[in-house]
Design an enzyme around this catalytic site. Structure first.
Site, PDB file in Angstrom:
ATOM      1  CD  GLU A 171      -2.265   2.540  -3.277  1.00 53.33           C
ATOM      2  OE1 GLU A 171      -3.467   2.751  -3.438  1.00 53.33           O
ATOM      3  OE2 GLU A 171      -1.706   2.520  -2.162  1.00 53.33           O
ATOM      4  CG  HIS A 180      -1.760   1.193   1.396  1.00 56.42           C
ATOM      5  ND1 HIS A 180      -2.747   1.505   0.489  1.00 56.42           N
ATOM      6  CD2 HIS A 180      -1.803   2.177   2.348  1.00 56.42           C
ATOM      7  CE1 HIS A 180      -3.382   2.606   0.876  1.00 56.42           C
ATOM      8  NE2 HIS A 180      -2.820   3.030   1.994  1.00 56.42           N
ATOM      9  CG  ASN A 181      -0.293   4.989   0.445  1.00 56.56           C
ATOM     10  OD1 ASN A 181      -1.018   5.001  -0.541  1.00 56.56           O
ATOM     11  ND2 ASN A 181      -0.673   5.506   1.597  1.00 56.56           N
ATOM     12  CG  ASP A 203      -1.761   6.936  -4.396  1.00 57.52           C
ATOM     13  OD1 ASP A 203      -2.030   5.792  -4.797  1.00 57.52           O
ATOM     14  OD2 ASP A 203      -2.031   7.334  -3.244  1.00 57.52           O
ATOM     15  CG  HIS A 255      -0.780   9.996   0.706  1.00 52.76           C
ATOM     16  ND1 HIS A 255      -1.395  10.515   1.807  1.00 52.76           N
ATOM     17  CD2 HIS A 255      -1.441   8.843   0.422  1.00 52.76           C
ATOM     18  CE1 HIS A 255      -2.381   9.718   2.193  1.00 52.76           C
ATOM     19  NE2 HIS A 255      -2.432   8.697   1.363  1.00 52.76           N
ATOM     20  CD  GLU A 273      -5.703   6.501  -4.498  1.00 51.93           C
ATOM     21  OE1 GLU A 273      -5.694   7.652  -4.021  1.00 51.93           O
ATOM     22  OE2 GLU A 273      -5.618   5.466  -3.808  1.00 51.93           O
TER      23      GLU A 273
END
Length: 498
Positions: A141, A111-112, A143, A156, A190
């Site tokens: 991931e 995640h992230n 973003d 983020h 994302e």
């Protein structure tokens, strides 16, 4: 298992074992070594040729080798070798069926992934992707946001985390994706970019990844619409137009809606709180859902320090993509490392049969009636070369053994504390555990330093799947908080289960 005298060192314990089988002689004949392999180590497939092979491998005294015997020094070398490690050595290579659809596997997921710190002011860094891939992570991931000069950036959003270029992330993935594992990498995008910068992203994905990118449907023979891990490409997830071939992300509405309307190539992504509630009230339906579809679970947005949830609760319902903050050491990452050191550390572990059968509806939140439990005996005998804290203070070590599985199987037990001994602490403590679903269980050995009546500090740990647990007298390697080897620090234990 023979009860030995209480020696003060592991070497003394091994000497007792040697003496028991040498029958007063100074060497151990191959036939006696074979008896040890059968009775203590439960190496029931071993024959005299296997015993002779161990003598040739670990004995250095030529006369002993010629007479097919093992001296104590050779026996000691054998007992300290990988052949006596608690982890089943055949599991250090890929040994599972890799031709099942992706839904049949637990998949190591981050995640992230871009962060090396917290989610508010932490740094985004390409090294975070390299580190995750080298730890066997197979779902990354990214973003994505509009950046200056028509260059999409990764960070983020709406925070003060630093920014890196999308093209640099994809270049890093291309360089390191298959260093540790040859099996597919899933890129979870994302996407917050404008249409114009999405086109730039698509250009970088195709131009940088080239033929490593899965951009057309595969002709495969599986039970569903998803390919198997043997289709070794980079797979793009989330919504980026024509490049999303598999793992299209869709909003989860209900298990009934998914059953009636969701395509096998679509996956559901949900935060831990929602997933936890579904696992608690509809565990059986969650298990069945994960037989047909991929589900990705991610940490709550409130975890601004990049802390992690316990991944075991979501593996229990068969969720494949249980995403963790890889930059945050602690129990959750210890469990993740333990789960995915299985099957050669390739990042794909076949889910146990209990999660894949539709004949018997499995609900991890319920007691497993009608299934005879497994009884596990662990004797924690001794430790060796435990690392000292930075202060240089001597340790007062004890060992905590934890079972992580379905709720009714979770348990933990401690040895007593040995005062002022990090070199060769001796505990000789028996622990008994009753386990109903061993195929889902992880066993964690954690050495701690007693610092007060109710306080203790982490020293080292080792986690492995129950299915990789070897019977007999075994040594347990210890890993640091950040997942690195603390060799030569280790434990010496005896394992039995039935």
């Amino acid at each position: 298992m023979r009860k030995s005298k209480a020696p003060s060192t592991r070497r003394g314990e091994i000497q007792n074992l040697f003496n028991n089988y040498a029958s007063g002689q100074t060497t151990l004949p191959a036939s006696s070594l074979l008896g040890f392999l059968h009775k203590e180590q439960m190496e029931l497939d071993a024959d005299e040729a296997a015993a002779e092979s161990l003598i040739e491998k670990y004995e250095i005294e030529e006369k002993a080798v010629e007479s097919q015997c093992m001296t104590f020094e050779g026996f000691h070398r054998y007992m300290e070798s990988k052949d006596c490690c608690i982890f089943e050595q055949t599991h250090t290579s890929v040994y599972q069926d890799m031709n099942q659809p992706l839904t049949s596997y637990f998949i190591s997921s981050s995640h992230n992934t871009y962060l090396i710190g917290d989610q508010l002011v932490g740094k985004s860094h390409l090294d975070a992707y390299v580190s995750a891939l080298r730890r066997g992570c197979r779902c990354l991931e990214i973003d994505c946001w509009d950046g200056p000069g028509m260059e999409p950036i990764v960070y983020h959003g709406y925070t003060l985390t630093t920014k890196i270029l999308f093209k640099d992330v994809i270049t890093t993935v291309e360089q390191h994706a298959f260093e540790v594992s040859v099996y597919p990498v899933i890129l979870s995008l994302e996407n917050h970019c404008s249409k114009e910068q999405q086109e730039v992203m698509a250009h970088y994905l195709t131009s940088i990844l080239g033929n490593k990118l899965l951009d057309v449907r595969l002709d495969h023979q599986t039970t569903g619409d998803l390919p198997s891990p043997n289709k070794k490409r980079v797979v793009v997830a989330e919504k980026l137009s024509d490049l999303v071939i598999y793992t299209v992300s869709v909003k989860f509405i209900s298990f009934g809606h998914s059953k009636d309307s969701q395509n096998s190539c679509e996956n559901t992504s949900m935060a831990e709180k929602k997933a936890r509630k579904l696992a608690k009230v509809s565990g059986k339906d969650f298990v069945l859902h994960n037989q047909r579809f991929l589900s990705r679970i991610y940490p709550a947005g409130s975890r601004t320090s990049s802390s992690n949830y316990n991944p075991q609760e979501f593996w229990n319902v068969g969720s494949q993509l249980v995403a963790l903050n890889f930059q945050s050491p602690g129990l959750p990452m210890d469990l993740n490392d333990g789960r995915f050191q299985d099957n050669g550390g390739c990042g794909y572990v076949l889910k146990p049969a209990v999660l894949m059968t539709s004949e018997r509806c499995f609900d991890p939140s319920c007691s497993q009636r009608g299934i005879p439990p497994t009884h596990l005996l662990l004797k924690v005998i001794s430790g060796s070369n435990l690392p000292l804290p930075k202060s240089g203070k001597t340790l007062d070590p004890f060992v905590r053994v934890e079972i992580h599985g379905i709720g009714s199987d979770c348990n933990r037990k401690n040895t007593s504390t040995v005062k002022n001994n990090s070199l060769n602490p001796f505990w000789d403590t028996d622990m008994n555990f009753r386990i109903s679903v061993p195929d889902l269980c992880l066993v964690r050995f954690c050495v701690r330093d007693q610092t007060g009546f109710l306080s203790s500090d982490f020293v080292g740990q080792y986690t492995l799947p129950f299915s990789s647990l070897k019977k007999g007298y075994r040594w347990v390697p210890l890993w640091s908080r950040d997942g690195c080897s603390l060799d030569p620090a280790s434990l010496f234990v005896f394992v039995w289960y039935s």
